[in-house]
Design an enzyme around this catalytic site. Structure first.
Site, PDB file in Angstrom:
ATOM      1  N   GLY A 273       0.767  -1.236   0.000  1.00  0.00           N
ATOM      2  CA  GLY A 273       0.000   0.000   0.000  1.00  0.00           C
ATOM      3  C   GLY A 273       0.797   1.284   0.000  1.00  0.00           C
ATOM      4  N   ASP A 354       0.618  -1.619  -9.698  1.00  0.00           N
ATOM      5  CA  ASP A 354       2.033  -1.934  -9.468  1.00  0.00           C
ATOM      6  C   ASP A 354       2.245  -3.437  -9.416  1.00  0.00           C
ATOM      7  OD1 ASP A 354       4.665  -0.977  -9.052  1.00  0.00           O
ATOM      8  OD2 ASP A 354       4.526  -1.437  -6.923  1.00  0.00           O
ATOM      9  N   LYS A 394       2.828  -0.032 -13.667  1.00  0.00           N
ATOM     10  CA  LYS A 394       4.175  -0.565 -13.854  1.00  0.00           C
ATOM     11  C   LYS A 394       4.190  -1.594 -14.979  1.00  0.00           C
ATOM     12  CE  LYS A 394       5.932  -3.439 -10.767  1.00  0.00           C
ATOM     13  NZ  LYS A 394       6.482  -3.837  -9.463  1.00  0.00           N
TER      14      LYS A 394
END
Length: 874
Positions: A273, A354, A394
């Protein structure tokens, strides 16, 4: 540049002085030591100088030397019949790890203390320039969408591929080969040696995580700045946003975004997080609401580690399967629905992703292994981002037609896209981020449906254990026909591949010589944090729990109350206010301290389980704990859910001191605060694994307020029912219903002042018999003259206040405090809900809705007055 040059010269001077001082001390020590070589120093006289110094005694041979002589050894010659043996001492081993002796990989990273890295091959900067790809033509967007609607012919399925070294359509063969060879060198190194070399070699390594829980937070800070704050949507025109997060420690933060709309974001595949912790910190106070979706279990969000902001403004969701798998088609559909419900159908302003997983031993084909993860993260953005919203995600290598096709489709769905590797992404890996600005729902809907079909196809192939795979999302010739896009994607790939190769070579050099370290690390850390507008401080160990004062504040409501209240009073005086609102008991003072939540009841503070009362620290509210009512025709049923925490007034909202604002402004801030805390689903999961359990916490909402001029609107929200011969009045507040127990009439100006209406100016004014020199003060001057009643004036009535009010009433100075109009039925009289609702005039001298409306109409007619005196249906 001059400051840095001065620092270098200063450092060089200090080092030189230190060396000289060391040499002087060494010479002095050796001179003094010479006199202590013998127990009795040799006496020196004048004649001693005429005698020769005796030769030192002959050194006795060791046993090993004697054995060597017997074997025929002579100094300067080797052993053996032909004297072919080695003559030099055996060298220190350069072997690394457990690789076999003589292995080529081991030789490549063998220890070499003479190895030196050439810094001139690097480009170390603080500022970064991002490149936006050329926007796609509107006509091409429509052509592609028309093609995707008709059929799935662009989806190419053929035998899966497990090599990447022949993917040279979007990168030169030389750059790709050099990068792969540089990666292969490290196959023979242990993870420990590689990490150790990276720590010393990466110029940006010491940036670390700053005061956040992990490095991902600093990646977001880095990206936010270099993309000109489009991620957090901060208004940076005059740097006023820094007032929310002062760079200087000890400076009081100010909520300059209190009146802005709530900012919604989603954090997907991003446990524990760090992205979310940064975004909540940057938006500050209660200005943002986050939604989280990631794998359940050990990779879950670590909400207990959110120290830069409160995790109560963040809501997790794990999909229909409750596992957080973003590649599951059913989970994607349920996440889309969840976000829609949580944002009133609008979607989030920002999505962050991510995702990644271990590819140990298969690093060179990470792109191929991650292709479905790429697909699903980009697909989710099309599902949950609102019109005009932004997205970043990402990625790793993008050499295959599948990956490049995905990027091309993102160009169709967003106004602009960019590919960039920030400083905080370690330079020797293939990580980079795609940033997409301005979602276009018109095109995104078509591409979303197509990618959902692709994902279902991938799911089908996986379930069948098929050797086939989806290899292309759109024809290669369509991509190649866009020459500008091809130029930009090839240039991006080659620049990053070259940079990655350079830093892999640097890691190799630093692995050989462990004495090397990047001398710019400390300076770059300080300058980067300053450039990104992030305070240069470390994360406190153990949070506030290591501090006695911190513990007091997190556990003692009186400490929090004392920080903010302007009145000195005892606990017994906190309860002297007014009668019950939507509940059977008095309204209550609620204080959130961080580790607990306290409510003032029966003359003292009682603690509530913080898992059930999700109120952040440094919060002071006046609340009404009311039961929600369900109706089925004429039947009434009390909800089994925990009581609603309804905010009737607010003093401090997560450190935002609103107590001195006008009542309407306080309640508007409280509405935003409650919206940020609102749970989309009634139940939440706490813990994980065998300790996981679902609980239903108290929902927090803000009581709706009306002015007396809005009695008609208020009355339209009332429902009159009969139950067992008793009239019960319910009022609707959004999608909820409560019993009407009473109305709270709040005084909006201080007790010393009385309100009037200016016929000439057609605006309200105030005057006071106690402040006759002040004269009449028009409404636009009230804030400057501090006329508005504060939270403390309305809620806390000290003994001194009571005495003053009594004196004013005795002198006829109209001392009317905030008060309660009770609607409860009485056994001794017919006055109650029915008469209040339906009687055309006052009943037995007591007010009814019709009587109040008549009085207001008369006043309006005589003064042309148009507003004021808010009431709260509670």
């Amino acid at each position: 540049m001059s400051e840095r040059g001065d620092d270098d010269r200063t450092t060089s001077t200090i080092n030189s002085l230190a060396k000289r001082r060391y040499q002087d001390n060494l010479d002095t020590f050796q001179e003094e030591r010479a006199g202590f070589q013998q127990k009795r120093p040799h006496a020196v006289d004048d004649e001693d100088e005429d005698f020769e110094t005796a030769a030192p005694p002959t050194k006795q041979k060791t046993k090993a030397e004697e054995m060597m002589e017997r074997m025929g050894y002579k100094a300067g010659e080797g052993l053996g019949k032909n004297k072919q043996g080695i003559q030099e001492p055996v060298a220190l081993s350069t072997q690394r790890g457990k690789t076999g002796l003589g292995h080529e990989g081991a030789k490549a990273v063998a220890r070499d203390m003479n190895e030196q890295w050439d810094d001139s091959t690097e480009n170390k900067t603080v500022e970064e320039t991002v490149i936006w790809m050329t926007d796609i033509d509107e006509g091409i967007r429509r052509e592609i969408c028309d093609k995707l609607i008709k059929d799935d012919q662009w989806m190419v399925v053929r035998k899966e591929k497990k090599v990447i070294d022949d993917e040279t359509e979007f990168c030169s063969e030389k750059e790709l080969k050099d990068m792969i060879e540089a990666k292969n060198v490290f196959d023979s190194m242990s993870d420990k040696d590689l990490r150790e070399a990276r720590t010393r070699a990466n110029p940006y390594e010491t940036i670390g995580s700053a005061f956040f829980q992990n490095r991902a937070a600093m990646k977001t800070a880095n990206m936010d700045k270099i993309y000109d704050w489009i991620l957090s949507r901060e208004n940076t025109g005059n740097n006023s946003f820094l007032l929310k997060n002062p760079l200087q420690e000890g400076t009081t933060a100010e909520n300059v975004d209190r009146h802005e709309d709530l900012f919604y974001f989603a954090d997907v595949c991003a446990g524990p997080g760090g992205f979310s912790e940064y975004m909540l910190w940057r938006k500050a106070f209660y200005n943002a609401k986050g939604f989280g979706f990631t794998l359940a279990g050990k990779d879950d969000f670590k909400l207990q580690k959110f120290t830069a902001s409160s995790a109560y403004f963040f809501e997790t969701f794990y999909g229909t399967k409750k596992n957080g798998d973003v590649m599951d088609p059913e989970n994607i559909d349920s996440l889309e629905k969840f976000i829609s419900e949580g944002t009133d159908g609008q979607g989030v302003h920002l999505m962050m992703a991510d995702g990644g997983f271990s590819v140990e031993g298969q690093e060179n084909i990470q792109e191929i292994l991650s292709k479905r993860l790429y697909l699903c993260q980009l697909l989710v953005s099309l599902c949950i981002v609102r019109e005009g919203g932004n997205f970043f995600c990402k990625l790793f290598d993008i050499f295959t037609p599948f990956s490049v096709g995905l990027i091309y489709l993102m160009r169709v769905c967003y106004d602009s896209i960019s590919l960039h590797k920030p400083h905080t992404s370690r330079p020797a890996n293939s990580e980079r981020y795609i940033t997409c600005k301005g979602l276009r729902k018109e095109f995104a809907g078509v591409v979303k449906d197509y990618l959902k079909r692709v994902n279902r196809k991938l799911d089908e192939l996986k379930n069948k254990n098929s050797k086939d795979d989806v290899m292309e999302l759109m024809p290669l010739d369509v991509i190649k026909s866009d020459e500008q896009f091809m130029k930009e994607i090839i240039e991006h790939n080659e620049v990053l591949a070259h940079r990655q190769t350079v830093y892999l070579q640097k890691y190799k050099s630093f692995a050989k010589n462990q004495g090397q370290f990047d001398k710019d690390q400390g300076n770059l850390r300080d300058e980067c944090l300053k450039y990104w507008q992030v305070p240069n401080k470390q994360r406190p160990r153990g949070g506030d729990r290591g501090s006695r004062n911190g513990n007091q504040e997190r556990l003692n409501p009186n400490v929090v109350l004392g920080k903010y209240t302007s009145k000195i009073c005892g606990e017994a005086e906190l309860g002297i206010s007014f009668r019950g609102l939507g509940a059977a008991s008095d309204p209550q003072l609620l204080i959130g301290t961080g580790d607990a939540v306290f409510i003032y009841r029966h003359g003292h503070f009682e603690q509530i389980d913080r898992d059930y009362a999700r109120i952040p620290e440094n919060t002071i509210l006046l609340v009404d704990c009311a039961e929600e009512v369900k109706t089925d025709g004429s039947k009434i049923r009390i909800s089994s859910d925990p009581h609603m925490i309804r905010i009737a007034d607010a003093a401090v909202l997560y450190g935002d001191n609103v107590s001195q604002l006008p009542y309407e402004a306080r309640m508007k801030a409280a509405q935003k605060f409650a919206l940020a805390l609102k749970l989309t689903k009634k139940t939440i999961q706490i813990g994980w694994g065998f300790r996981a359990k679902d609980i239903t916490p108290h929902q927090v909402c803000c009581a709706q307020t009306y002015s007396l001029k809005e009695l008609d609107e208020f009355q339209s929200n009332l429902i009159e029912l009969k139950q067992r011969g008793e009239v019960i009045v319910l009022f609707k507040e959004g999608d909820r219903q409560f019993k009407t127990q009473s109305l709270r009439l709040t005084r909006i100006i201080k007790q010393d002042w009385q309100m009037g209406w200016s016929k000439s100016q057609q605006v309200p004014y105030v005057h006071s018999p106690l402040h006759q020199k002040e004269g009449s003060i028009l409404e636009d001057q009230w804030k400057k003259r501090e006329i508005h009643s504060s939270f403390w004036d309305s809620v806390i009535l000290t003994n001194k206040d009571k005495q003053k009010m009594t004196e004013m009433m005795q002198h006829g100075h109209n001392a009317v405090p905030s008060t309660i109009w009770s609607w409860k039925p009485c056994m001794r009289t017919e006055y109650g809900p029915y008469k209040i609702m339906n009687h055309p005039e006052a009943f037995d001298g007591k007010p009814t809705i019709s009587a109040i409306k008549s009085q207001i109409a008369e006043t309006d007619l005589s003064t042309l007055r148009s507003k004021y005196t808010p009431l709260t249906a509670l």
